[in-house]
Enzyme design. Structure first.
Site, PDB file in Angstrom:
ATOM      1  N   HIS A 187       0.814  -1.212   0.000  1.00  0.00           N
ATOM      2  CA  HIS A 187       0.000   0.000   0.000  1.00  0.00           C
ATOM      3  C   HIS A 187       0.847   1.262   0.000  1.00  0.00           C
ATOM      4  O   HIS A 187       0.346   2.344  -0.309  1.00  0.00           O
ATOM      5  CB  HIS A 187      -0.928   0.005   1.217  1.00  0.00           C
ATOM      6  CG  HIS A 187      -1.961  -1.079   1.196  1.00  0.00           C
ATOM      7  ND1 HIS A 187      -1.737  -2.333   1.738  1.00  0.00           N
ATOM      8  CD2 HIS A 187      -3.217  -1.104   0.683  1.00  0.00           C
ATOM      9  CE1 HIS A 187      -2.819  -3.079   1.567  1.00  0.00           C
ATOM     10  NE2 HIS A 187      -3.733  -2.368   0.932  1.00  0.00           N
ATOM     11  N   GLY A 188       2.114   1.157   0.366  1.00  0.00           N
ATOM     12  CA  GLY A 188       3.004   2.308   0.383  1.00  0.00           C
ATOM     13  C   GLY A 188       4.152   2.081   1.346  1.00  0.00           C
ATOM     14  O   GLY A 188       4.007   1.366   2.343  1.00  0.00           O
TER      15      GLY A 188
END
Length: 266
Positions: A187-188
């Site tokens: 997701h990051g």
């Protein structure tokens, strides 16, 4: 590469696969071999197929417009930094609950739209959600939530690690732990997503250890069939989902910790 595709295909087929616009934003994630099979030999759409696809699109639009958008606005209003700093427990708890519901309706609604549009193109996109709100253990939850992502991580991270560590008693649980860390960081590259992955990895790995050590015990089998145990497991899964997905609503892991302190009073 798992050898599932009979041939590597042309550069153009890879470009089409990579740029297929309905799934470019948030999925569902497709597999190359399935996508190219549908593109190269599309099925003829019947009137029933077209009607099904249109209903699926409208269902997804309804989820996003009628449910997800208002829930998201309400949740973020109640999870703003000012309320977190003030320690306003009631709106913070309500905001966290609404945010998890927002994520479900937003992501599943988008998936419905993509599945319907793709069906009109003759492309079959995999289902991405299967009633995650009924899961009564962490393993079941991740087989129901964002299925295309979790199955991709299973095939390309967990399975190779489990095979590599198959001689180790806790190889599979450790593989699950590492897989969830990768899933979180997908997701990051931020601390909050790392915390999310570590926490869910510890829970999933711990659950697998429990199943390995006690799953075949008579008392464990009896307990697994108990409605009270199942209900307790469901409560834990929902509570865990609500708590950990707050990390997606706040800008930093530190603010997520501040939210937790405000809610628990610790």
């Amino acid at each position: 590469y798992l050898g599932r595709s009979e041939e590597p295909g042309s550069w153009w087929s890879h470009v089409v696969f990579a740029l297929y616009f309905p799934t470019r934003v948030i999925g569902p994630m497709r597999r190359y071999e399935d996508f190219t099979r549908d593109v190269n030999a599309p099925e003829r759409l019947s009137p029933d197929d077209t009607a099904w696809a249109m209903r699926r699109i409208l269902w997804g639009v309804g989820k996003k417009a009628i449910l997800a958008n208002p829930l998201g606005a309400f949740a973020l209003f109640n999870l703003n930094p000012a309320l977190i700093a003030a320690g306003a427990r009631a709106p913070l708890v309500l905001g966290a609950c609404m945010y998890w519901l927002y994520l479900f309706f937003d992501l599943s609604g988008y998936s419905d739209i993509v599945i319907g549009i793709s069906r009109l193109f003759g492309v079959k996109v995999p289902e991405n959600f299967n009633r995650p709100y009924v899961a009564d253990n962490i393993s079941d939850y991740w087989q129901r939530w964002h299925i295309s992502l979790s199955s991709w991580v299973r095939d390309y991270v967990f399975n190779p690690l489990a095979i590599r560590w198959r001689g180790w008693t806790y190889g599979a649980p450790m593989g699950a732990f590492c897989s969830m860390v990768i899933l979180g960081l997908w997701h990051g590259l931020e601390l909050r997503y790392l915390v999310f992955g570590l926490w869910h990895g510890a829970l999933l790995g711990g659950y697998m250890v429990y199943r390995q050590l006690f799953g075949r015990k008579p008392w464990a089998k009896k307990l697994a069939k108990s409605r009270a145990w199942s209900f307790a497991g469901w409560c834990f899964v929902v509570l865990n989902a609500v708590l950990t997905h707050v990390l997606f609503a706040v800008p930093t892991a530190a603010m997520g910790l501040q939210w937790l302190r405000a809610v628990t009073g610790v």
